[in-house]
Enzyme design. Structure first.
Site, PDB file in Angstrom:
ATOM      1  N   ASP A  76       0.868  -1.178   0.000  1.00 29.47           N
ATOM      2  CA  ASP A  76       0.000   0.000   0.000  1.00 29.47           C
ATOM      3  C   ASP A  76       0.902   1.225   0.000  1.00 29.47           C
ATOM      4  O   ASP A  76       1.554   1.530   0.994  1.00 29.47           O
ATOM      5  CB  ASP A  76      -0.904  -0.018   1.227  1.00 29.47           C
ATOM      6  CG  ASP A  76      -2.005   1.042   1.153  1.00 29.47           C
ATOM      7  OD1 ASP A  76      -1.844   2.008   0.378  1.00 29.47           O
ATOM      8  OD2 ASP A  76      -3.010   0.899   1.872  1.00 29.47           O
ATOM      9  N   GLU A  81      -0.322   4.249  -0.993  1.00 30.12           N
ATOM     10  CA  GLU A  81      -1.373   5.261  -1.027  1.00 30.12           C
ATOM     11  C   GLU A  81      -1.876   5.486  -2.449  1.00 30.12           C
ATOM     12  O   GLU A  81      -1.100   5.566  -3.401  1.00 30.12           O
ATOM     13  CB  GLU A  81      -0.929   6.578  -0.371  1.00 30.12           C
ATOM     14  CG  GLU A  81      -2.097   7.552  -0.131  1.00 30.12           C
ATOM     15  CD  GLU A  81      -3.245   6.914   0.651  1.00 30.12           C
ATOM     16  OE1 GLU A  81      -4.091   6.253   0.019  1.00 30.12           O
ATOM     17  OE2 GLU A  81      -3.301   7.063   1.897  1.00 30.12           O
ATOM     18  N   ASN A  82      -3.193   5.521  -2.524  1.00 31.94           N
ATOM     19  CA  ASN A  82      -3.903   5.629  -3.809  1.00 31.94           C
ATOM     20  C   ASN A  82      -3.539   4.484  -4.741  1.00 31.94           C
ATOM     21  O   ASN A  82      -3.555   4.634  -5.963  1.00 31.94           O
ATOM     22  CB  ASN A  82      -3.639   6.979  -4.470  1.00 31.94           C
ATOM     23  CG  ASN A  82      -4.196   8.126  -3.650  1.00 31.94           C
ATOM     24  OD1 ASN A  82      -5.225   7.984  -3.002  1.00 31.94           O
ATOM     25  ND2 ASN A  82      -3.502   9.249  -3.661  1.00 31.94           N
ATOM     26  N   GLY A 129      -4.181   4.174   5.489  1.00 37.77           N
ATOM     27  CA  GLY A 129      -3.602   5.411   5.998  1.00 37.77           C
ATOM     28  C   GLY A 129      -4.617   6.476   6.347  1.00 37.77           C
ATOM     29  O   GLY A 129      -4.364   7.322   7.201  1.00 37.77           O
ATOM     30  N   ASP A 130      -5.783   6.443   5.695  1.00 36.45           N
ATOM     31  CA  ASP A 130      -6.842   7.406   5.999  1.00 36.45           C
ATOM     32  C   ASP A 130      -7.889   6.809   6.932  1.00 36.45           C
ATOM     33  O   ASP A 130      -9.016   7.275   6.991  1.00 36.45           O
ATOM     34  CB  ASP A 130      -7.501   7.906   4.708  1.00 36.45           C
ATOM     35  CG  ASP A 130      -8.163   6.791   3.910  1.00 36.45           C
ATOM     36  OD1 ASP A 130      -8.017   5.598   4.294  1.00 36.45           O
ATOM     37  OD2 ASP A 130      -8.817   7.086   2.897  1.00 36.45           O
TER      38      ASP A 130
END
Length: 497
Positions: free
Chosen positions: A245, A247-248, A322-323
Protein backbone atom coordinates in the site's frame (compact mmCIF):
# COMPACT_ATOMS: atom_id res chain seq x y z
CA UNK A 1 22.25 -25.10 21.50
CA UNK A 2 21.22 -28.39 19.87
CA UNK A 3 22.93 -28.00 16.53
CA UNK A 4 22.43 -31.60 15.31
CA UNK A 5 18.66 -31.31 15.88
CA UNK A 6 18.51 -28.02 14.00
CA UNK A 7 20.56 -29.44 11.12
CA UNK A 8 18.16 -32.37 10.74
CA UNK A 9 15.21 -29.99 10.81
CA UNK A 10 16.82 -27.70 8.25
CA UNK A 11 17.53 -30.57 5.83
CA UNK A 12 13.91 -31.75 6.04
CA UNK A 13 12.69 -28.17 5.44
CA UNK A 14 14.91 -27.70 2.39
CA UNK A 15 13.91 -31.04 0.88
CA UNK A 16 10.20 -30.21 1.29
CA UNK A 17 10.18 -26.74 -0.25
CA UNK A 18 10.26 -25.56 -3.83
CA UNK A 19 13.42 -23.91 -5.19
CA UNK A 20 11.66 -20.54 -5.46
CA UNK A 21 10.98 -20.55 -1.73
CA UNK A 22 14.16 -22.27 -0.58
CA UNK A 23 16.17 -19.07 -0.15
CA UNK A 24 19.93 -19.10 0.27
CA UNK A 25 20.84 -22.34 2.01
CA UNK A 26 23.89 -20.99 3.81
CA UNK A 27 21.98 -18.02 5.17
CA UNK A 28 19.04 -20.16 6.23
CA UNK A 29 21.45 -22.44 8.07
CA UNK A 30 22.88 -19.40 9.86
CA UNK A 31 19.40 -18.23 10.83
CA UNK A 32 18.44 -21.69 12.03
CA UNK A 33 21.59 -22.04 14.14
CA UNK A 34 21.17 -18.72 15.89
CA UNK A 35 17.59 -19.64 16.80
CA UNK A 36 18.34 -23.17 18.02
CA UNK A 37 16.96 -24.25 21.36
CA UNK A 38 13.33 -23.13 21.06
CA UNK A 39 12.12 -26.50 22.25
CA UNK A 40 14.57 -26.91 25.15
CA UNK A 41 12.73 -26.40 28.41
CA UNK A 42 9.42 -24.76 29.26
CA UNK A 43 10.45 -21.19 28.45
CA UNK A 44 13.66 -21.56 26.47
CA UNK A 45 14.14 -18.69 24.01
CA UNK A 46 15.93 -18.13 20.76
CA UNK A 47 19.51 -16.93 21.34
CA UNK A 48 18.78 -14.22 18.77
CA UNK A 49 15.57 -12.74 17.51
CA UNK A 50 14.65 -11.19 14.17
CA UNK A 51 15.78 -7.74 15.28
CA UNK A 52 19.23 -9.06 16.26
CA UNK A 53 19.55 -10.40 12.71
CA UNK A 54 18.43 -7.12 11.16
CA UNK A 55 20.95 -5.24 13.30
CA UNK A 56 23.73 -7.60 12.23
CA UNK A 57 22.77 -6.86 8.63
CA UNK A 58 23.10 -3.11 9.16
CA UNK A 59 19.36 -2.40 9.06
CA UNK A 60 18.24 -2.24 12.70
CA UNK A 61 14.64 -2.44 13.84
CA UNK A 62 13.02 0.89 14.67
CA UNK A 63 9.71 -0.75 15.63
CA UNK A 64 9.07 -4.32 16.78
CA UNK A 65 5.56 -5.53 17.65
CA UNK A 66 4.41 -8.96 18.74
CA UNK A 67 1.85 -10.47 21.11
CA UNK A 68 3.41 -13.93 20.86
CA UNK A 69 7.17 -13.70 21.52
CA UNK A 70 10.22 -11.50 22.02
CA UNK A 71 11.80 -10.20 18.81
CA UNK A 72 15.22 -9.62 20.44
CA UNK A 73 17.15 -12.34 22.22
CA UNK A 74 17.56 -10.12 25.30
CA UNK A 75 14.11 -8.48 25.43
CA UNK A 76 12.34 -8.96 28.75
CA UNK A 77 9.69 -6.23 28.78
CA UNK A 78 5.93 -6.32 28.19
CA UNK A 79 4.56 -7.47 24.85
CA UNK A 80 1.09 -5.96 25.10
CA UNK A 81 -1.54 -4.64 27.46
CA UNK A 82 -5.08 -5.90 27.98
CA UNK A 83 -8.12 -4.25 29.58
CA UNK A 84 -10.89 -6.29 31.11
CA UNK A 85 -14.56 -5.44 30.75
CA UNK A 86 -15.59 -6.20 34.33
CA UNK A 87 -13.82 -3.27 35.99
CA UNK A 88 -11.76 -1.49 33.32
CA UNK A 89 -8.46 -2.56 34.88
CA UNK A 90 -5.42 -3.11 32.67
CA UNK A 91 -2.50 -5.52 32.84
CA UNK A 92 0.74 -5.82 30.89
CA UNK A 93 1.39 -9.27 29.44
CA UNK A 94 5.06 -10.16 29.39
CA UNK A 95 7.28 -13.16 28.73
CA UNK A 96 7.96 -16.53 30.28
CA UNK A 97 11.67 -15.69 30.08
CA UNK A 98 13.90 -13.05 28.50
CA UNK A 99 13.89 -13.47 24.74
CA UNK A 100 11.11 -16.04 25.00
CA UNK A 101 7.41 -16.52 24.54
CA UNK A 102 4.32 -14.72 25.79
CA UNK A 103 2.97 -15.53 29.23
CA UNK A 104 -0.53 -16.33 28.03
CA UNK A 105 -1.44 -17.78 31.43
CA UNK A 106 -1.12 -14.30 32.92
CA UNK A 107 -3.73 -13.04 30.45
CA UNK A 108 -5.98 -16.03 31.11
CA UNK A 109 -5.83 -15.39 34.84
CA UNK A 110 -6.42 -11.64 34.57
CA UNK A 111 -9.33 -12.03 32.12
CA UNK A 112 -10.97 -15.03 33.81
CA UNK A 113 -14.72 -14.64 34.03
CA UNK A 114 -14.86 -11.59 31.79
CA UNK A 115 -13.65 -10.43 28.37
CA UNK A 116 -10.54 -8.44 27.53
CA UNK A 117 -9.39 -6.25 24.67
CA UNK A 118 -5.83 -5.45 23.58
CA UNK A 119 -5.17 -1.79 24.37
CA UNK A 120 -1.44 -1.45 23.62
CA UNK A 121 1.03 -3.45 21.51
CA UNK A 122 4.40 -2.40 22.87
CA UNK A 123 7.40 -1.55 20.70
CA UNK A 124 10.31 -3.78 21.69
CA UNK A 125 12.91 -1.64 19.88
CA UNK A 126 13.17 0.87 22.73
CA UNK A 127 12.01 3.76 20.54
CA UNK A 128 8.54 3.94 22.07
CA UNK A 129 6.61 3.28 18.86
CA UNK A 130 3.70 1.61 20.62
CA UNK A 131 0.46 0.79 18.80
CA UNK A 132 -2.77 1.94 20.44
CA UNK A 133 -6.38 2.48 19.41
CA UNK A 134 -6.52 4.17 16.00
CA UNK A 135 -8.26 7.56 16.04
CA UNK A 136 -10.77 8.60 13.43
CA UNK A 137 -9.61 9.70 10.00
CA UNK A 138 -10.71 10.72 6.57
CA UNK A 139 -12.39 7.42 5.65
CA UNK A 140 -13.89 6.62 9.06
CA UNK A 141 -14.32 9.59 11.43
CA UNK A 142 -14.70 7.65 14.70
CA UNK A 143 -11.96 5.83 16.62
CA UNK A 144 -11.59 2.18 15.69
CA UNK A 145 -12.47 -0.77 17.89
CA UNK A 146 -9.90 -2.68 19.91
CA UNK A 147 -9.20 -6.37 19.27
CA UNK A 148 -10.67 -9.04 21.51
CA UNK A 149 -7.70 -10.48 23.39
CA UNK A 150 -8.70 -14.15 23.06
CA UNK A 151 -9.98 -14.36 19.47
CA UNK A 152 -6.71 -15.58 17.92
CA UNK A 153 -5.24 -18.30 20.17
CA UNK A 154 -2.11 -19.92 18.78
CA UNK A 155 0.77 -22.16 19.81
CA UNK A 156 4.34 -20.88 19.40
CA UNK A 157 7.33 -23.01 20.33
CA UNK A 158 4.96 -25.32 22.18
CA UNK A 159 3.58 -22.46 24.29
CA UNK A 160 0.07 -20.97 24.22
CA UNK A 161 -0.16 -17.38 23.00
CA UNK A 162 -2.63 -14.98 21.41
CA UNK A 163 -2.48 -13.04 18.15
CA UNK A 164 -4.30 -9.83 17.25
CA UNK A 165 -7.60 -10.72 15.56
CA UNK A 166 -8.83 -7.75 13.52
CA UNK A 167 -12.37 -7.78 12.15
CA UNK A 168 -13.82 -4.87 10.18
CA UNK A 169 -13.82 -1.66 12.20
CA UNK A 170 -10.79 -2.56 14.33
CA UNK A 171 -7.38 -0.90 14.05
CA UNK A 172 -4.20 0.37 15.78
CA UNK A 173 -1.95 3.33 15.08
CA UNK A 174 0.94 5.54 16.23
CA UNK A 175 1.08 8.99 14.64
CA UNK A 176 3.99 10.28 16.76
CA UNK A 177 6.87 7.93 16.04
CA UNK A 178 10.62 7.92 16.50
CA UNK A 179 13.04 6.70 13.83
CA UNK A 180 10.50 5.56 11.21
CA UNK A 181 11.43 6.40 7.60
CA UNK A 182 10.11 9.62 6.13
CA UNK A 183 10.30 11.09 2.65
CA UNK A 184 12.32 8.81 0.37
CA UNK A 185 14.36 7.18 3.17
CA UNK A 186 14.86 3.41 2.83
CA UNK A 187 13.11 0.95 5.11
CA UNK A 188 11.99 -2.67 5.41
CA UNK A 189 9.17 -4.45 7.21
CA UNK A 190 7.78 -7.91 7.73
CA UNK A 191 4.67 -9.33 9.35
CA UNK A 192 3.59 -12.84 10.32
CA UNK A 193 -0.11 -13.16 9.53
CA UNK A 194 -2.90 -15.73 9.44
CA UNK A 195 -3.02 -16.54 5.72
CA UNK A 196 -6.56 -17.91 6.00
CA UNK A 197 -8.09 -14.77 7.55
CA UNK A 198 -8.64 -12.00 5.01
CA UNK A 199 -11.27 -10.22 2.94
CA UNK A 200 -11.63 -7.86 0.00
CA UNK A 201 -12.03 -4.70 2.07
CA UNK A 202 -9.64 -1.79 2.33
CA UNK A 203 -7.17 -2.18 3.86
CA UNK A 204 -5.47 -4.72 6.10
CA UNK A 205 -2.06 -3.03 6.39
CA UNK A 206 0.99 -3.03 8.63
CA UNK A 207 3.60 -0.36 8.09
CA UNK A 208 4.32 3.28 7.29
CA UNK A 209 1.40 5.71 6.87
CA UNK A 210 0.32 9.34 7.08
CA UNK A 211 0.57 11.13 10.41
CA UNK A 212 -2.61 13.08 9.57
CA UNK A 213 -4.97 10.07 9.36
CA UNK A 214 -6.00 11.33 5.92
CA UNK A 215 -5.08 10.46 2.33
CA UNK A 216 -2.20 12.88 1.73
CA UNK A 217 -1.56 11.77 -1.83
CA UNK A 218 0.56 9.38 -3.87
CA UNK A 219 3.61 7.99 -2.13
CA UNK A 220 2.72 9.07 1.41
CA UNK A 221 2.51 5.44 2.59
CA UNK A 222 4.59 2.27 2.45
CA UNK A 223 2.92 -0.68 4.13
CA UNK A 224 2.35 -4.41 3.79
CA UNK A 225 -1.15 -5.21 2.52
CA UNK A 226 -2.77 -8.66 2.69
CA UNK A 227 -6.15 -9.56 1.19
CA UNK A 228 -7.92 -10.19 -2.10
CA UNK A 229 -9.19 -6.79 -3.19
CA UNK A 230 -8.74 -6.17 -6.94
CA UNK A 231 -9.62 -2.48 -7.19
CA UNK A 232 -5.95 -1.54 -7.74
CA UNK A 233 -3.19 -4.12 -8.15
CA UNK A 234 -3.59 -7.88 -7.92
CA UNK A 235 -1.63 -11.02 -8.58
CA UNK A 236 -2.18 -14.47 -10.05
CA UNK A 237 -5.13 -16.63 -9.08
CA UNK A 238 -8.01 -15.48 -6.90
CA UNK A 239 -5.92 -14.24 -3.99
CA UNK A 240 -5.19 -13.39 -1.32
CA UNK A 241 -2.00 -11.54 -2.23
CA UNK A 242 0.79 -9.76 -0.42
CA UNK A 243 1.02 -6.29 -1.95
CA UNK A 244 2.32 -2.84 -1.00
CA UNK A 245 0.00 0.00 0.00
CA UNK A 246 1.79 3.11 -1.27
CA UNK A 247 -1.37 5.26 -1.03
CA UNK A 248 -3.90 5.63 -3.81
CA UNK A 249 -2.94 2.17 -4.92
CA UNK A 250 -2.24 -1.36 -3.75
CA UNK A 251 0.72 -2.39 -5.86
CA UNK A 252 1.58 -5.98 -6.82
CA UNK A 253 4.31 -4.80 -9.19
CA UNK A 254 5.70 -1.71 -10.83
CA UNK A 255 2.24 -0.21 -11.45
CA UNK A 256 -1.28 -0.76 -10.16
CA UNK A 257 -2.60 -3.71 -12.15
CA UNK A 258 -1.84 -7.36 -12.72
CA UNK A 259 1.47 -8.99 -11.78
CA UNK A 260 1.58 -12.67 -12.75
CA UNK A 261 4.63 -13.16 -10.49
CA UNK A 262 2.72 -12.15 -7.34
CA UNK A 263 1.12 -15.46 -6.31
CA UNK A 264 -2.00 -16.21 -4.32
CA UNK A 265 -0.77 -17.23 -0.86
CA UNK A 266 -2.86 -18.84 1.83
CA UNK A 267 -0.37 -20.51 4.17
CA UNK A 268 -1.94 -20.86 7.61
CA UNK A 269 1.01 -18.82 8.91
CA UNK A 270 2.37 -16.38 6.36
CA UNK A 271 5.51 -14.24 6.29
CA UNK A 272 4.87 -11.04 4.30
CA UNK A 273 7.65 -8.57 3.46
CA UNK A 274 7.73 -5.13 1.81
CA UNK A 275 10.83 -2.95 1.56
CA UNK A 276 11.53 0.28 -0.27
CA UNK A 277 14.24 2.83 -1.04
CA UNK A 278 14.94 5.47 -3.68
CA UNK A 279 13.27 4.20 -6.87
CA UNK A 280 13.50 0.60 -5.66
CA UNK A 281 11.10 -1.61 -3.75
CA UNK A 282 10.22 -5.29 -3.34
CA UNK A 283 7.61 -7.77 -2.16
CA UNK A 284 8.64 -11.13 -0.66
CA UNK A 285 6.57 -13.86 0.95
CA UNK A 286 6.83 -17.37 2.38
CA UNK A 287 5.33 -19.99 4.64
CA UNK A 288 6.05 -18.96 8.25
CA UNK A 289 6.20 -22.62 9.31
CA UNK A 290 8.78 -23.94 6.84
CA UNK A 291 10.94 -23.10 3.84
CA UNK A 292 12.31 -19.88 2.46
CA UNK A 293 11.08 -16.71 0.80
CA UNK A 294 10.00 -16.02 -2.76
CA UNK A 295 10.57 -12.62 -4.35
CA UNK A 296 7.22 -11.63 -5.84
CA UNK A 297 8.44 -8.26 -7.13
CA UNK A 298 11.69 -6.32 -7.08
CA UNK A 299 12.17 -3.25 -9.21
CA UNK A 300 11.50 0.45 -9.68
CA UNK A 301 8.79 2.57 -8.13
CA UNK A 302 5.48 3.12 -9.96
CA UNK A 303 5.95 5.43 -12.92
CA UNK A 304 3.16 7.74 -11.78
CA UNK A 305 3.68 11.16 -10.22
CA UNK A 306 4.28 11.08 -6.48
CA UNK A 307 6.02 7.73 -6.05
CA UNK A 308 9.54 8.66 -7.14
CA UNK A 309 10.64 10.13 -4.86
CA UNK A 310 8.33 8.89 -2.12
CA UNK A 311 6.74 11.18 0.48
CA UNK A 312 6.43 8.84 3.45
CA UNK A 313 5.27 10.47 6.69
CA UNK A 314 6.33 7.90 9.30
CA UNK A 315 3.19 6.89 11.21
CA UNK A 316 2.61 3.17 11.92
CA UNK A 317 -0.70 1.43 11.25
CA UNK A 318 -2.06 -2.07 11.86
CA UNK A 319 -5.28 -3.39 10.32
CA UNK A 320 -6.32 -0.18 8.56
CA UNK A 321 -5.39 2.10 5.67
CA UNK A 322 -3.60 5.41 6.00
CA UNK A 323 -6.84 7.41 6.00
CA UNK A 324 -8.38 5.02 8.57
CA UNK A 325 -10.11 2.88 5.96
CA UNK A 326 -11.21 0.09 8.29
CA UNK A 327 -13.22 -2.32 6.15
CA UNK A 328 -10.62 -5.09 6.08
CA UNK A 329 -9.98 -8.16 8.25
CA UNK A 330 -6.90 -10.14 9.23
CA UNK A 331 -4.83 -11.56 12.08
CA UNK A 332 -1.39 -10.31 13.11
CA UNK A 333 1.15 -12.21 15.23
CA UNK A 334 4.40 -10.27 14.89
CA UNK A 335 6.11 -7.68 12.72
CA UNK A 336 8.94 -5.14 12.57
CA UNK A 337 10.02 -2.04 10.69
CA UNK A 338 13.67 -1.27 9.95
CA UNK A 339 15.93 1.66 9.21
CA UNK A 340 17.56 1.00 5.85
CA UNK A 341 16.81 -1.39 2.99
CA UNK A 342 17.45 -4.95 4.23
CA UNK A 343 19.37 -7.38 2.06
CA UNK A 344 17.72 -10.56 0.83
CA UNK A 345 20.32 -12.49 2.85
CA UNK A 346 19.25 -10.77 6.07
CA UNK A 347 15.59 -11.45 5.33
CA UNK A 348 16.38 -15.10 4.60
CA UNK A 349 17.98 -15.38 8.03
CA UNK A 350 14.93 -13.71 9.60
CA UNK A 351 12.65 -16.17 7.79
CA UNK A 352 14.65 -19.07 9.23
CA UNK A 353 14.21 -17.54 12.68
CA UNK A 354 10.45 -17.28 12.14
CA UNK A 355 10.09 -20.89 10.97
CA UNK A 356 12.18 -22.07 13.93
CA UNK A 357 9.87 -20.18 16.33
CA UNK A 358 7.30 -22.95 15.83
CA UNK A 359 3.98 -21.35 14.95
CA UNK A 360 1.30 -24.02 14.88
CA UNK A 361 -2.27 -24.95 15.70
CA UNK A 362 -2.90 -28.00 17.82
CA UNK A 363 -4.95 -30.16 15.46
CA UNK A 364 -3.56 -31.09 12.08
CA UNK A 365 -5.57 -31.24 8.89
CA UNK A 366 -7.14 -34.63 8.27
CA UNK A 367 -7.90 -35.35 11.93
CA UNK A 368 -11.19 -37.25 12.19
CA UNK A 369 -13.34 -38.41 15.06
CA UNK A 370 -15.95 -37.40 17.57
CA UNK A 371 -15.84 -33.76 18.60
CA UNK A 372 -16.07 -33.98 22.36
CA UNK A 373 -17.53 -31.13 24.39
CA UNK A 374 -15.11 -31.33 27.28
CA UNK A 375 -17.25 -29.54 29.85
CA UNK A 376 -20.35 -31.59 29.15
CA UNK A 377 -18.84 -34.99 28.45
CA UNK A 378 -20.89 -35.27 25.28
CA UNK A 379 -20.35 -34.97 21.52
CA UNK A 380 -21.21 -32.38 18.89
CA UNK A 381 -24.15 -33.91 17.05
CA UNK A 382 -26.34 -33.21 14.01
CA UNK A 383 -29.86 -33.75 15.43
CA UNK A 384 -31.51 -36.89 14.06
CA UNK A 385 -28.81 -37.11 11.34
CA UNK A 386 -30.66 -34.33 9.53
CA UNK A 387 -29.62 -33.53 5.97
CA UNK A 388 -31.38 -30.15 6.01
CA UNK A 389 -29.06 -27.17 5.53
CA UNK A 390 -29.47 -24.79 8.46
CA UNK A 391 -29.99 -27.44 11.13
CA UNK A 392 -28.48 -26.15 14.38
CA UNK A 393 -26.00 -28.57 15.94
CA UNK A 394 -26.29 -29.77 19.53
CA UNK A 395 -24.46 -31.81 22.13
CA UNK A 396 -25.60 -35.38 22.73
CA UNK A 397 -24.37 -38.61 24.29
CA UNK A 398 -21.47 -39.95 22.23
CA UNK A 399 -22.36 -43.09 20.28
CA UNK A 400 -20.01 -43.10 17.29
CA UNK A 401 -22.52 -42.34 14.54
CA UNK A 402 -21.54 -40.59 11.33
CA UNK A 403 -23.53 -37.54 12.41
CA UNK A 404 -21.04 -37.21 15.29
CA UNK A 405 -17.88 -37.87 13.25
CA UNK A 406 -16.12 -34.69 12.17
CA UNK A 407 -13.10 -34.12 9.94
CA UNK A 408 -10.86 -31.06 10.12
CA UNK A 409 -9.85 -30.41 6.50
CA UNK A 410 -6.79 -28.69 5.05
CA UNK A 411 -8.98 -25.64 4.35
CA UNK A 412 -10.02 -25.46 8.03
CA UNK A 413 -13.52 -26.79 7.44
CA UNK A 414 -15.20 -29.15 9.89
CA UNK A 415 -17.13 -31.64 7.79
CA UNK A 416 -19.62 -34.30 8.83
CA UNK A 417 -21.67 -36.96 7.06
CA UNK A 418 -25.29 -36.68 8.11
CA UNK A 419 -27.34 -39.34 6.40
CA UNK A 420 -25.65 -39.63 3.02
CA UNK A 421 -24.80 -35.92 2.74
CA UNK A 422 -21.47 -34.30 3.54
CA UNK A 423 -22.11 -30.98 5.26
CA UNK A 424 -19.94 -28.29 6.84
CA UNK A 425 -20.10 -26.62 10.24
CA UNK A 426 -21.32 -23.08 9.48
CA UNK A 427 -21.85 -19.78 11.31
CA UNK A 428 -25.47 -19.10 10.38
CA UNK A 429 -25.97 -16.09 8.12
CA UNK A 430 -22.25 -15.28 8.39
CA UNK A 431 -23.04 -13.93 11.85
CA UNK A 432 -20.31 -12.33 13.92
CA UNK A 433 -22.22 -11.55 17.14
CA UNK A 434 -22.70 -13.44 20.38
CA UNK A 435 -25.51 -15.97 20.06
CA UNK A 436 -25.05 -16.66 16.34
CA UNK A 437 -26.36 -20.16 15.64
CA UNK A 438 -23.87 -22.81 14.60
CA UNK A 439 -25.47 -25.01 11.94
CA UNK A 440 -24.63 -27.48 9.20
CA UNK A 441 -24.72 -26.25 5.62
CA UNK A 442 -23.64 -27.29 2.16
CA UNK A 443 -19.86 -26.80 2.00
CA UNK A 444 -18.99 -23.64 0.06
CA UNK A 445 -15.45 -22.71 1.17
CA UNK A 446 -16.45 -19.36 2.67
CA UNK A 447 -14.83 -18.03 5.82
CA UNK A 448 -17.93 -18.60 7.99
CA UNK A 449 -17.24 -22.32 7.40
CA UNK A 450 -13.60 -22.14 8.47
CA UNK A 451 -12.59 -23.03 12.02
CA UNK A 452 -9.27 -22.92 13.88
CA UNK A 453 -8.73 -25.75 16.35
CA UNK A 454 -6.46 -24.16 18.92
CA UNK A 455 -3.89 -25.40 21.39
CA UNK A 456 -6.03 -24.37 24.37
CA UNK A 457 -8.94 -26.59 23.24
CA UNK A 458 -11.04 -23.75 21.87
CA UNK A 459 -12.44 -23.66 18.33
CA UNK A 460 -12.66 -20.21 16.78
CA UNK A 461 -14.54 -19.12 13.70
CA UNK A 462 -12.15 -17.59 11.15
CA UNK A 463 -14.67 -14.96 10.07
CA UNK A 464 -15.90 -13.91 13.50
CA UNK A 465 -13.07 -14.72 15.91
CA UNK A 466 -15.74 -16.03 18.30
CA UNK A 467 -15.62 -19.42 20.00
CA UNK A 468 -17.74 -22.52 19.46
CA UNK A 469 -19.79 -22.52 22.67
CA UNK A 470 -22.26 -24.82 24.41
CA UNK A 471 -25.18 -22.53 25.22
CA UNK A 472 -25.43 -21.60 28.87
CA UNK A 473 -22.70 -24.09 29.81
CA UNK A 474 -25.49 -26.68 30.00
CA UNK A 475 -24.75 -30.41 29.92
CA UNK A 476 -28.11 -31.87 28.89
CA UNK A 477 -28.70 -33.74 25.65
CA UNK A 478 -30.06 -31.37 23.02
CA UNK A 479 -28.25 -28.26 24.27
CA UNK A 480 -27.55 -26.16 21.19
CA UNK A 481 -24.19 -24.82 20.03
CA UNK A 482 -23.58 -21.16 19.26
CA UNK A 483 -20.84 -18.57 18.80
CA UNK A 484 -19.76 -16.55 21.82
CA UNK A 485 -16.87 -14.35 22.93
CA UNK A 486 -13.98 -16.60 23.90
CA UNK A 487 -13.84 -16.91 27.69
CA UNK A 488 -11.60 -19.91 28.36
CA UNK A 489 -14.45 -21.65 30.18
CA UNK A 490 -15.04 -25.40 29.93
CA UNK A 491 -18.14 -25.02 27.74
CA UNK A 492 -15.79 -23.70 25.02
CA UNK A 493 -13.29 -26.58 25.23
CA UNK A 494 -13.35 -29.30 22.58
CA UNK A 495 -11.36 -32.40 21.69
CA UNK A 496 -11.39 -34.03 18.25
CA UNK A 497 -10.74 -37.75 18.01
Amino acid sequence: MKIPHVWRRLRRSLRSTTPARAGAAVVILLGALVTAGTAAGPAQAATQGPCDLYAAGGTPCVAAHSTTRALYGSYNGPLYQVRRASDGSTADIGLLAAGGYANAAAQDSFCSGTSCVITVIYDQSGKGNNLTQAPGGGAAPNPDNLANATSAPVTVGGHAAYGVFIPQGTGYRDDHTNGIATGDQPEGMYAVLDGSHYNGGCCFDYGNAETTNHDDGNGTMEAIYFGNIKVWGYGSGNGPWVMADQENGLFSGVNAGYNANDPSVNDRFLTAIVKGGPNQWAIRSGNAQSGGLATDYSGPRPNVNGYNPMHKEGAIILGIGGDNSNGAAGTFYEGVMTSGYPSDATENAVQANITAAGYTTSTSAGATGELHAVGAGKCLDVPNASTTAGTQVQIYDCWGGTNQTWTHTSSDQLTVYSGSSQLCLDASGKGTTNGTKVVVWTCNGQSNQQWHLNGDGSITGVQSGLCLDVTGAATANGTLAQLWTCSGQSNQKWSLG
